[in-house]
Each structure stands twice: as structure tokens, then as C-alpha cells.
Design an enzyme around this catalytic site. Sequence first.
Site, mmCIF file in Angstrom:
data_model
loop_
_atom_site.group_PDB
_atom_site.id
_atom_site.type_symbol
_atom_site.label_atom_id
_atom_site.label_comp_id
_atom_site.label_asym_id
_atom_site.label_seq_id
_atom_site.Cartn_x
_atom_site.Cartn_y
_atom_site.Cartn_z
ATOM 1 C CD GLU A 1 86.211 11.426 59.208
ATOM 2 O OE1 GLU A 1 86.652 11.626 60.045
ATOM 3 O OE2 GLU A 1 85.411 10.513 59.110
ATOM 4 C CB SER B 1 88.793 7.756 60.696
ATOM 5 O OG SER B 1 87.587 7.913 61.456
ATOM 6 C CB SER C 1 100.998 4.853 58.300
ATOM 7 O OG SER C 1 100.028 3.876 59.104
ATOM 8 C CG HIS D 1 73.844 6.073 61.913
ATOM 9 N ND1 HIS D 1 74.675 6.648 61.038
ATOM 10 C CD2 HIS D 1 74.267 4.730 62.297
ATOM 11 C CE1 HIS D 1 75.326 5.316 60.442
ATOM 12 N NE2 HIS D 1 75.226 4.336 61.173
ATOM 13 C CE1 TYR E 1 78.502 7.767 59.322
ATOM 14 C CE2 TYR E 1 78.517 9.433 57.984
ATOM 15 C CZ TYR E 1 78.597 9.012 59.229
ATOM 16 O OH TYR E 1 78.490 9.995 60.349
ATOM 17 C CG ASP F 1 83.694 9.026 65.457
ATOM 18 O OD1 ASP F 1 82.965 8.932 66.302
ATOM 19 O OD2 ASP F 1 83.836 8.693 64.466
ATOM 20 C CG LEU G 1 86.504 0.225 68.545
ATOM 21 C CD1 LEU G 1 87.501 -0.754 69.097
ATOM 22 C CD2 LEU G 1 85.306 0.171 69.240
#
Length: 383
Positions: free
Chosen positions: A154, A124, A63, A30, A215, A166, A121
Site C-alpha cells: 500500500e 483495501s 474483479s 489515526h 490522509y 487494517d 470498513l
Amino acid sequence: MTEEYRRLFGTAEGIRIFRAPGRVNLIGEHTDYNLGFVLPMALQLATFIATAPAHDGKLRIFSEHKRQLREWSAAEIANSQPAGDWTDYPVGVARELAHAGFAIEPANLLIRSTVPEGSGLSSSAALEVSCALALLQGRAIDRRALAQLCQRAEHRFVGIPSGIMDQYVSLFGHQNSAIELDCRSLDHRLVRLPEGIALLAINTMVKHALAGSAYRQRVEECAQASRLLGVESLRDVSPEQLAARADSLPEVIRRRARHVVSENQRVHGFVEACERNDPEAMGKLLVESHRSLQLDYEVSCAELDYLVERALAAEGVFGARMTGGGFGGCVVTLLRADALPEFSQRIAGEYRQRFGVVPQVYTCRPSAGAEEVNNFEIIPAAA
Ligand code: ADP
Ligand code: MG
């Protein structure tokens, strides 16, 4: 994948395969959206996309995880609206690419991933980055700009105000090292881990409903702390400065700020400990990070806390903490390499007894960043 692709789309002519890794964040949680420091490592767990041109103007995406095939008009992708499901990641990326001047060519995409979804992990970012490479089809783009483009997708399309970590590590991962990233300057350096240690990610197999809303709330609380302290971001505050001004902050905001400010310090401490081959000190910092996330930042949960407690009681463990956004997902454990086989068996058994679920465990080995895959033989089967 080529065979599966042919089965789905009729032909695999002109097929190319791209790979983007997931990641485990060792420390610095964070802190990315506070423009601070993080220490993630790209993993061998990755998302693979096979793609070839389509001849009917469509962008089609399948997918394997979702067992869903969806399609759009490639020429109109820049005007699409969020659907509120997994397709928002690829379409959000396609839209940002189109806005950046990279026209989206008609194509069929097959997505296969070994990154567990929603487990901290970063499936996304692995999805965003692999899609970006697949849609770019080899067209050149600066990797930093691409990380930012995926982050924008995102923010704007999925609606998560996430940091840059990420996407960045999925693009800049290194096969022998973790990377220490400064989320303001977007510079990084490679950090080699000591010999004789292992890192294990243990998956609680839960993702609490709170994860997304909490979040956003933490991002907002940090922005509030920055406003009250008169800084651009919490990156600009030292522990001493925060202590001196603590009384001027509401109690909850003070604890959120204390986490972020102390966590940035812990990243530096961890890297130093790493460089002097001191896994004991690294382990202590992991535990301090967990306590801070648990008590000050309040993003842990019973399952994560249980795994950390049991890990700390085990032979050969230096430290453990939750990794990723929290409210479920994984605990990362630093331990002696020779203690790994017995530890992973034991903790899995204990967790199953306590929560009735078998946790997946992943040995974390560093991997290279996203790339086109030319050696088809190394592609693993679907998880
Ligand atoms: P994390 O990034 O920690 O895995 P997120 O909640 O940020 O968790 O992202 C998980 C989401 O990403 C999934 O709910 C899904 O929408 C999307 N996703 C990830 N991998 C795939 C995949 N292989 N196929 C389709 N959607 C995926
Ligand atoms: Mg994610």
C-alpha cells in the site's frame, strides 16, 4: 464462485478459495501510523478469492465489483509499475511477495467481496490480504510479516502511507472478540464485548475527494509534531507532556497532536470500560473520540456529523463516532441490542430525508481472520 470461475476461465480444476475480512475500528483512529493503540474488530463482511493455476504464464485477475479482467506476465510481476487503479492493490502485493522470495506462479483469480468499497470498513486490506493468501497458495509465511508486506504494498505501490491496523486485523481477527493492538510492538490481546449490546455501522455512502490527500497531510503533520517534540512518534507523548510543551507547537500541529495523544488514552479507557461491562462509559468515549476527530483532527464531514448527532438523540444508543480515515464512510454506533431493529430503520429514514440517499447499515459481528475456505457452502452471493 466455482461456477462463475468456470464460466470466466474455462475450467475450475484445482480451485482454492481464500477469504480475508474487512473490519470496523471501534476506537483508536489515526493512531496506527503514530505507533499507538487501536481496537478494531474483523467483520463477517469479507473479500473472497477463487484461484487455480494457469498454464500460459499469465496472472489474470477478475474483479466482480469492477467487472474488469486484467492480465500480466507472472514472471515479470516484480517489475510492474502502478496503473493508478484498483489493480495496484493485488499487483502491489504480488510484487512484494516476489521481492520477499515467493515466486508468483501463473494463475487466474476471481475476486468477490461483500465489503463496501471506500466506506471505512477496509475493503483495501481485505483485498490485499486475500490476494496474498491466494498468491501464496498455502506456502507458509508469518502472519505479522504478511501484514507488514501488505502494508508495504500500500505504501510503495498504491501510495498511501497507511498504518498497520487494517492488514493486521484482517489476518488476526477473532470470531468472538475485538483486538487491542499495540502498533509499535505488534502484539495484541483479545477484548470481549459486553453482553446485550450491538454495534451498527451506518454508511454515509459518500467518499469526499479530499480523503487521500488529507490522509497524507495528517501523516505529515504528525511527523512534524514528533520532530518538534523530539520523539520518535506521538506514541511516546503523554497528555501531561503535551500540555507542558503545547506552546512550542504551531496551533494546527498542536491540535493534531492533542487528538492522537488523547485518542491513545481513550483506547485504554474503552477497553477497561468493556472489561467492567460498562457500555455507558464506552459510549462516552466514542463520542469524545468523534469530537476530537471532528474538531482537532478535522477529518469528519457533514454527513458523518449528522449521523452521530441523530444517533445520540435516539433511544438505547450509548455512543457513536466516525470510523476509518474520515471524509465519508461509516459511523459506528454502540447501542442496546434490543434497540437495534427500530434504530436502524429510523436512522436510515432520517438520513435519506436529509441527504436523499439510503444509507447501508451493517450489524457488526466479529469474525475470524483470513483463511482458506473449505466449506464452499458458506460463501455468500455478491453484494
Ligand atoms: P476502504 O479500505 O475503506 O474500503 P480504500 O480507499 O482504502 O477504502 O480502498 C478502496 C479501494 O480498494 C477501491 O477504490 C478499489 O481500488 C480497491 N478495492 C476494494 N475492493 C475491491 C474489489 N472487490 N475489487 C476491486 N478493487 C477493490
Ligand atoms: Mg483502506
